[in-house]
Design a protein around this motif. Structure first.
Motif, PDB file in Angstrom:
ATOM      1  N   GLU A  68     -69.937  -3.088  -1.125  1.00 54.18           N
ATOM      2  CA  GLU A  68     -69.374  -4.437  -1.255  1.00 54.18           C
ATOM      3  C   GLU A  68     -67.855  -4.421  -1.075  1.00 54.18           C
ATOM      4  O   GLU A  68     -67.282  -5.316  -0.464  1.00 54.18           O
ATOM      5  N   HIS A 100     -58.514 -18.249  10.991  1.00 54.73           N
ATOM      6  CA  HIS A 100     -58.790 -19.658  11.234  1.00 54.73           C
ATOM      7  C   HIS A 100     -58.157 -20.557  10.178  1.00 54.73           C
ATOM      8  O   HIS A 100     -58.162 -20.245   8.999  1.00 54.73           O
ATOM      9  N   ALA A 146     -60.294 -13.237   7.475  1.00 57.78           N
ATOM     10  CA  ALA A 146     -60.165 -14.578   6.899  1.00 57.78           C
ATOM     11  C   ALA A 146     -58.954 -15.357   7.395  1.00 57.78           C
ATOM     12  O   ALA A 146     -58.959 -16.586   7.386  1.00 57.78           O
ATOM     13  N   ARG A 170     -67.074  -4.353   2.565  1.00 62.76           N
ATOM     14  CA  ARG A 170     -67.359  -5.638   3.212  1.00 62.76           C
ATOM     15  C   ARG A 170     -66.345  -6.705   2.805  1.00 62.76           C
ATOM     16  O   ARG A 170     -65.942  -7.545   3.621  1.00 62.76           O
ATOM     17  N   LEU A 171     -65.950  -6.662   1.535  1.00 61.39           N
ATOM     18  CA  LEU A 171     -64.975  -7.644   1.052  1.00 61.39           C
ATOM     19  C   LEU A 171     -63.639  -7.492   1.784  1.00 61.39           C
ATOM     20  O   LEU A 171     -63.023  -8.484   2.203  1.00 61.39           O
ATOM     21  N   ARG A 182     -59.806 -18.929  -5.941  1.00 58.66           N
ATOM     22  CA  ARG A 182     -59.182 -17.763  -5.330  1.00 58.66           C
ATOM     23  C   ARG A 182     -59.855 -17.430  -3.993  1.00 58.66           C
ATOM     24  O   ARG A 182     -61.063 -17.615  -3.824  1.00 58.66           O
ATOM     25  N   LEU A 183     -59.045 -16.907  -3.076  1.00 60.61           N
ATOM     26  CA  LEU A 183     -59.554 -16.510  -1.763  1.00 60.61           C
ATOM     27  C   LEU A 183     -60.709 -15.519  -1.896  1.00 60.61           C
ATOM     28  O   LEU A 183     -61.711 -15.613  -1.178  1.00 60.61           O
ATOM     29  N   MET A 184     -60.584 -14.574  -2.819  1.00 57.36           N
ATOM     30  CA  MET A 184     -61.620 -13.549  -2.948  1.00 57.36           C
ATOM     31  C   MET A 184     -62.952 -14.140  -3.415  1.00 57.36           C
ATOM     32  O   MET A 184     -64.015 -13.612  -3.078  1.00 57.36           O
ATOM     33  N   LYS A 204     -69.262 -15.829   0.738  1.00 54.75           N
ATOM     34  CA  LYS A 204     -69.751 -15.619   2.113  1.00 54.75           C
ATOM     35  C   LYS A 204     -70.645 -14.378   2.194  1.00 54.75           C
ATOM     36  O   LYS A 204     -71.729 -14.428   2.787  1.00 54.75           O
ATOM     37  N   ILE A 205     -70.203 -13.302   1.594  1.00 54.35           N
ATOM     38  CA  ILE A 205     -70.995 -12.060   1.624  1.00 54.35           C
ATOM     39  C   ILE A 205     -72.341 -12.262   0.930  1.00 54.35           C
ATOM     40  O   ILE A 205     -73.395 -11.857   1.453  1.00 54.35           O
ATOM     41  N   ARG A 224     -62.652 -26.130   1.801  1.00 54.37           N
ATOM     42  CA  ARG A 224     -61.451 -26.956   1.687  1.00 54.37           C
ATOM     43  C   ARG A 224     -61.491 -27.743   0.379  1.00 54.37           C
ATOM     44  O   ARG A 224     -62.549 -27.925  -0.208  1.00 54.37           O
ATOM     45  N   GLU A 263     -53.340 -10.106  -1.077  1.00 54.05           N
ATOM     46  CA  GLU A 263     -54.592  -9.348  -1.187  1.00 54.05           C
ATOM     47  C   GLU A 263     -54.588  -8.158  -0.218  1.00 54.05           C
ATOM     48  O   GLU A 263     -55.069  -7.073  -0.547  1.00 54.05           O
ATOM     49  N   ARG A 317     -52.231 -20.396   0.658  1.00 57.71           N
ATOM     50  CA  ARG A 317     -53.390 -19.584   1.010  1.00 57.71           C
ATOM     51  C   ARG A 317     -52.980 -18.346   1.805  1.00 57.71           C
ATOM     52  O   ARG A 317     -53.489 -17.243   1.582  1.00 57.71           O
ATOM     53  N   GLU A 371     -64.090 -16.983  -2.434  1.00 61.21           N
ATOM     54  CA  GLU A 371     -64.645 -17.526  -1.187  1.00 61.21           C
ATOM     55  C   GLU A 371     -65.283 -16.414  -0.348  1.00 61.21           C
ATOM     56  O   GLU A 371     -66.381 -16.583   0.193  1.00 61.21           O
ATOM     57  N   LEU A 372     -64.607 -15.277  -0.274  1.00 58.53           N
ATOM     58  CA  LEU A 372     -65.125 -14.171   0.531  1.00 58.53           C
ATOM     59  C   LEU A 372     -66.383 -13.582  -0.102  1.00 58.53           C
ATOM     60  O   LEU A 372     -67.336 -13.229   0.603  1.00 58.53           O
ATOM     61  N   ARG A 373     -66.398 -13.483  -1.435  1.00 62.65           N
ATOM     62  CA  ARG A 373     -67.610 -12.994  -2.116  1.00 62.65           C
ATOM     63  C   ARG A 373     -68.771 -13.953  -1.894  1.00 62.65           C
ATOM     64  O   ARG A 373     -69.923 -13.528  -1.724  1.00 62.65           O
ATOM     65  N   GLU A 419     -64.049  -8.785   5.291  1.00 59.48           N
ATOM     66  CA  GLU A 419     -63.984 -10.250   5.322  1.00 59.48           C
ATOM     67  C   GLU A 419     -62.550 -10.725   5.136  1.00 59.48           C
ATOM     68  O   GLU A 419     -62.117 -11.695   5.756  1.00 59.48           O
ATOM     69  N   LEU A 420     -61.830 -10.030   4.266  1.00 65.98           N
ATOM     70  CA  LEU A 420     -60.444 -10.406   4.002  1.00 65.98           C
ATOM     71  C   LEU A 420     -59.617 -10.366   5.280  1.00 65.98           C
ATOM     72  O   LEU A 420     -58.869 -11.286   5.591  1.00 65.98           O
ATOM     73  N   GLU A 462     -51.493 -15.812  -0.482  1.00 65.12           N
ATOM     74  CA  GLU A 462     -52.565 -15.145  -1.222  1.00 65.12           C
ATOM     75  C   GLU A 462     -53.254 -14.099  -0.337  1.00 65.12           C
ATOM     76  O   GLU A 462     -53.550 -12.989  -0.784  1.00 65.12           O
ATOM     77  N   PHE A 463     -53.480 -14.482   0.924  1.00 68.96           N
ATOM     78  CA  PHE A 463     -54.117 -13.564   1.864  1.00 68.96           C
ATOM     79  C   PHE A 463     -53.300 -12.279   2.008  1.00 68.96           C
ATOM     80  O   PHE A 463     -53.833 -11.166   1.902  1.00 68.96           O
ATOM     81  N   TYR A 516     -55.731 -21.545   8.486  1.00 71.44           N
ATOM     82  CA  TYR A 516     -54.830 -21.471   7.349  1.00 71.44           C
ATOM     83  C   TYR A 516     -53.352 -21.590   7.716  1.00 71.44           C
ATOM     84  O   TYR A 516     -52.501 -21.497   6.854  1.00 71.44           O
TER      85      TYR A 516
END
Lengths: 161, 94
Positions: free
Chosen positions: A98, A112, A109, A101-102, B51-53, B59-60, B75, A127, A120, B55-57, A105-106, A123-124, A114
């Motif tokens: 996981e 698109h 992310a 995969r996380l 939190r962004l994370m 999706k997974i 959104r 992370e 946001r 959202e990603l969790r 995905e990060l 934050e990206f 943002y």
């Protein structure tokens, strides 16, 4: 040395170089955080963030290729790629599938939507900076595994250049 | 619409667990077209700030549960972006 182990050694050399570039980009990126107004960043600052994002993505991509090469050398299933990831947890290179995969995905992310959301984006990138040591840890564990499994092939960074 | 009722329930469960009980979900894109086959599940979600994370969790977990790629767009309510308009006007609220 078998051709396949030679290939793994070459990939690790590439990973060491990529790590150096990523660490440089990380050092350039950290002073820019948190990003309050994305639009107000200079072109050079945008380039710094772009380089960091690309180098992060490339390092994870190359880590994945190296993991697949190790799985192949160990005569494990390499399709689907999740089989490789599960094998990497058995080797204690990854803690969990996981987490891989996380982080994957990060890195996808930001592509698109943002651009207009500075909060946001900040934050990206925060992370991503926190995930960078995890990529480095995975590399370190890959090297440790290869040193034990395929000894005498010098996987240190000093041999990378 | 090429999403089953159990799949809709699964989508709602995961979205509410990660993005809050008040999150609203729309299905849009190719899964609304019965003539097509396969394809990503395109979801638009309106949710309170998170939190962004998370959202990603989400999706997974959705991809694991549905065993198919998911394109998840999240959104805040009243977002005026083009994708919000397309997803809500052309999509189906789940």
């Amino acid at each position: 040395m078998s051709e396949h182990i030679q290939l793994i050694r070459k990939k690790i050399g590439h990973l060491h170089r990529m790590r150096i570039y990523l660490d440089y980009s990380l050092a350039q990126t950290l002073p820019l955080l948190p990003i309050v107004d994305f639009q107000a960043l200079t072109p050079e600052q945008h380039e710094t963030l772009a380089a960091f994002r690309v180098r992060f993505s490339e390092l994870q991509e190359q880590l994945g290729k190296t993991m697949r090469a190790i799985a192949r050398e160990e005569e494990q299933n390499t399709e689907p790629f999740s089989a490789v990831l599960h094998y990497m947890t058995k080797l204690c290179i990854l803690d969990t599938v996981e987490q891989w995969r996380l982080i994957r995905e990060l890195r996808n992310a930001v592509n698109h939507e943002y651009e207009e959301n500075s909060e946001r984006l900040s934050e990206f990138f925060e992370e991503l900076t926190q995930a960078t040591p995890i990529l480095n840890l995975w590399l370190q564990r890959i090297v440790e595994f290869c040193e034990k499994a395929y000894p005498n092939h010098l996987y240190t960074s000093s041999r990378a250049s | 619409m090429r999403v089953t009722f159990p799949q809709i329930q699964t989508i709602q469960q995961h979205v509410h667990r990660h993005l809050g009980d008040d999150a609203a979900v729309w299905l849009f894109g190719s899964r609304l077209d019965d003539a097509q086959k396969g394809g990503d599940v395109d979801l638009y979600v309106e949710a309170a700030p998170h939190r962004l994370m998370d959202e990603l969790r989400c999706k997974i977990d959705l991809e694991d549960a549905l065993d198919t790629p998911v394109d998840l767009i999240v959104r805040q309510p009243f977002d005026a972006s083009p994708i919000a308009s397309i997803a809500k006007n052309q999509g189906v609220r789940l």
